[in-house]
Design an enzyme around this catalytic site. Structure first.
Site, PDB file in Angstrom:
ATOM      1  N   TRP A   1     -29.627  73.134  75.083  1.00 15.25           N
ATOM      2  CA  TRP A   1     -28.242  73.591  74.899  1.00 15.25           C
ATOM      3  C   TRP A   1     -28.232  74.898  74.127  1.00 15.25           C
ATOM      4  O   TRP A   1     -29.182  75.249  73.439  1.00 15.25           O
ATOM      5  CB  TRP A   1     -27.371  72.516  74.258  1.00 15.25           C
ATOM      6  CG  TRP A   1     -27.620  72.199  72.796  1.00 15.25           C
ATOM      7  CD1 TRP A   1     -28.783  72.315  72.089  1.00 15.25           C
ATOM      8  CD2 TRP A   1     -26.644  71.705  71.883  1.00 15.25           C
ATOM      9  NE1 TRP A   1     -28.612  71.909  70.789  1.00 15.25           N
ATOM     10  CE2 TRP A   1     -27.301  71.534  70.629  1.00 15.25           C
ATOM     11  CE3 TRP A   1     -25.300  71.374  71.970  1.00 15.25           C
ATOM     12  CZ2 TRP A   1     -26.641  71.050  69.497  1.00 15.25           C
ATOM     13  CZ3 TRP A   1     -24.657  70.897  70.839  1.00 15.25           C
ATOM     14  CH2 TRP A   1     -25.317  70.736  69.627  1.00 15.25           C
ATOM     15  N   SER A   2     -27.123  75.636  74.277  1.00 15.45           N
ATOM     16  CA  SER A   2     -26.964  76.966  73.693  1.00 15.45           C
ATOM     17  C   SER A   2     -28.100  77.858  74.193  1.00 15.45           C
ATOM     18  O   SER A   2     -28.322  77.927  75.398  1.00 15.45           O
ATOM     19  CB  SER A   2     -26.886  76.870  72.178  1.00 15.45           C
ATOM     20  OG  SER A   2     -26.356  78.059  71.623  1.00 15.45           O
ATOM     21  N   LEU A   3     -28.842  78.543  73.307  1.00 16.89           N
ATOM     22  CA  LEU A   3     -29.963  79.346  73.786  1.00 16.89           C
ATOM     23  C   LEU A   3     -30.962  78.485  74.546  1.00 16.89           C
ATOM     24  O   LEU A   3     -31.706  78.982  75.398  1.00 16.89           O
ATOM     25  CB  LEU A   3     -30.653  80.054  72.618  1.00 16.89           C
ATOM     26  CG  LEU A   3     -31.848  80.941  72.965  1.00 16.89           C
ATOM     27  CD1 LEU A   3     -31.426  82.109  73.842  1.00 16.89           C
ATOM     28  CD2 LEU A   3     -32.555  81.428  71.712  1.00 16.89           C
TER      29      LEU A   3
ATOM     30  N   GLY B   1     -30.276  76.775  76.866  1.00 17.44           N
ATOM     31  CA  GLY B   1     -29.909  76.924  78.268  1.00 17.44           C
ATOM     32  C   GLY B   1     -30.728  77.984  78.982  1.00 17.44           C
ATOM     33  O   GLY B   1     -30.754  78.032  80.214  1.00 17.44           O
TER      34      GLY B   1
ATOM     35  N   GLN C   1     -28.473  79.849  81.607  1.00 17.89           N
ATOM     36  CA  GLN C   1     -28.640  81.274  81.288  1.00 17.89           C
ATOM     37  C   GLN C   1     -29.972  81.757  81.843  1.00 17.89           C
ATOM     38  O   GLN C   1     -30.976  81.081  81.713  1.00 17.89           O
ATOM     39  CB  GLN C   1     -28.635  81.497  79.778  1.00 17.89           C
ATOM     40  CG  GLN C   1     -27.364  81.045  79.082  1.00 17.89           C
ATOM     41  CD  GLN C   1     -27.525  81.117  77.576  1.00 17.89           C
ATOM     42  OE1 GLN C   1     -27.527  82.191  76.988  1.00 17.89           O
ATOM     43  NE2 GLN C   1     -27.681  79.966  76.950  1.00 17.89           N
TER      44      GLN C   1
END
Length: 429
Positions: A250-252, A254, A276
């Site tokens: 999750w977050s970075l 991703g 991402q």
């Protein structure tokens, strides 16, 4: 900074802005951090009353006031846990220790940066101690583990599925991003997965948690090296179904999780929340606002000095940007200045590797999450089996990592994982 925490004096003037709709803290900067535990309420990480009480104490205070209020609340929960444990109520003690860990974790993010503030280390150590004590009071006690990694070890927890602790089951590896820790993983996704019958492995990687705070180990873009070590460890655990190991970031994370999937054939599934594939895209757009041409941003290592100076001035003038880039970004990446940070960030790309991903991929995209702007492009470029889940503000899940409705996120993601791995079917391996 001082090694002692002092009660911050209140500002002599009240803020003139009207509090934002849905805000709990007077400061928008504090509200962003202070509302993290809201996402953990359904799984016992905190309760709304805990968060509101802290917000009322902080009022219009500064970062020290924010820190002190959370630490005081966490210490109270910890003391209550010790008292009820002494009185013979281990389950209540477990719940209170875990709540204490959540509250300690909320205290220190505004203090990010180098040199490392001793208050950050103090709260982090208390957070992890409270978490350890809570986990050790589980029906089946859970203890921290160390994953061999290069010339050191990654701090981690391997938590067996609730009620199926001795069974060989699929494993979900939970991968953080920039600024969360193992306890965040546990509350945000771990408990939901454990209830669903997955064993869960959570760890601090380079640039995360203890690896950054205590050891100064920076992030790295070639995350497949990290996950190779994590999977190596997982395969030694007797209760892990080696044919059904999934990775969720999750977050970075991703970016980090699919980057690992591009080189790790042992993964049976991968989840990116949000998906991402090129971290430098937002930097290119930002640079062009300060005079950089399309040719300039094609090579971020050689941006004009005038562009760097303009970007730096804008970052310093914005509290949230200053935290994200100066306090967090430079620190986590081991960068000395903005130019070096940009150069390091440009290495976080999957555009030349996306075709190497072979396992089924799930990408999420929340409506108002700035990190999800290119998720559709990433999805289109994938050649493996793939799914894109969108989340909206109307569902209360439109912000970064769906923090307003993690229950919905977990339900949909775990349904997909069930369909993908068939966790209760015999493994073919």
């Amino acid at each position: 900074m001082s090694s002692t925490s002092t009660r911050a004096a209140r500002s002599t003037t009240k803020p003139t802005a009207v509090k934002r709709r849905g805000a709990l803290f007077d400061s928008a900067f504090h509200d962003g951090f202070g509302q993290w535990p809201v996402g953990y309420i359904p799984v016992g990480g905190a309760d709304m009353g805990d968060i509101v009480a802290v917000a009322n104490v902080v009022a219009d205070g500064d970062d020290s006031a924010f820190y002190d209020a959370w630490v005081d609340a966490a210490a109270t929960k910890y003391s209550e846990a010790e008292a009820v444990l002494a009185a013979g109520h281990p389950q209540s003690a477990r719940d209170l220790f875990l709540r204490s860990s959540c509250l300690y974790a909320a205290a220190y993010h505004p203090l990010y940066g180098t040199p490392v503030d001793p208050r950050l280390l103090s709260a982090f150590n208390k957070q992890m101690n409270a978490f350890r004590r809570g986990m050790e009071l589980s029906t089946v006690p859970v203890h921290p583990v160390a994953i061999p990694y290069e010339n050191t070890e990654l701090p981690a927890y391997l938590v067996p599925a609730f009620g199926r602790e001795t069974e060989v089951r699929p494993l979900l590896i939970l991968n953080n991003g920039y600024d969360a820790t193992i306890t965040d993983l546990y509350f945000a996704s771990g408990i939901a997965a454990l209830r669903r019958g997955y064993h869960v492995l959570m760890f601090d990687g380079p640039g995360q948690g203890a690896m950054l705070y205590e050891r100064g180990v920076s992030l790295r873009p070639d995350w497949e090296v990290v996950i190779a070590a994590v999977v190596d460890y997982a395969e030694t655990v007797k209760i892990v179904d080696r044919a059904k190991i999934a990775l969720s970031g999750w977050s970075l994370g991703g970016y980090l999780a699919p980057r690992a999937a591009s080189a790790e054939p042992r993964l049976a599934a991968c989840i990116a929340d949000p998906g991402q594939w090129d971290i430098a895209e937002s930097i290119r757009g930002f640079a062009m606002r300060f005079g950089a041409s399309a040719e300039d941003v094609a090579d971020l290592d050689n941006l004009p000095d005038a562009t760097i100076e303009g970007m730096w001035s804008a970052i310093q003038a914005d509290r949230q940007l200053r935290w994200a880039i100066v306090q967090r970004g430079l620190w986590a990446n081991g960068a000395k200045n903005l130019r070096e940070f940009i150069s390091k960030s440009a290495r976080y790309t999957l555009k030349d590797r996306v075709g190497r991903i072979r396992c089924p991929m799930l990408l999420t995209a929340a409506e108002h999450d700035p990190l999800a702007v290119a998720t559709s492009d990433f999805y289109d470029a994938l050649t493996s089996e793939k799914t894109l889940l969108r989340f909206t503000a109307a569902e209360g899940a439109g912000e970064h990592c769906e923090m307003g409705n993690r229950s919905l996120l977990n339900q949909r993601v775990l349904d997909w994982l069930d369909d993908t791995l068939s966790p209760d079917a015999p493994s073919s391996s």
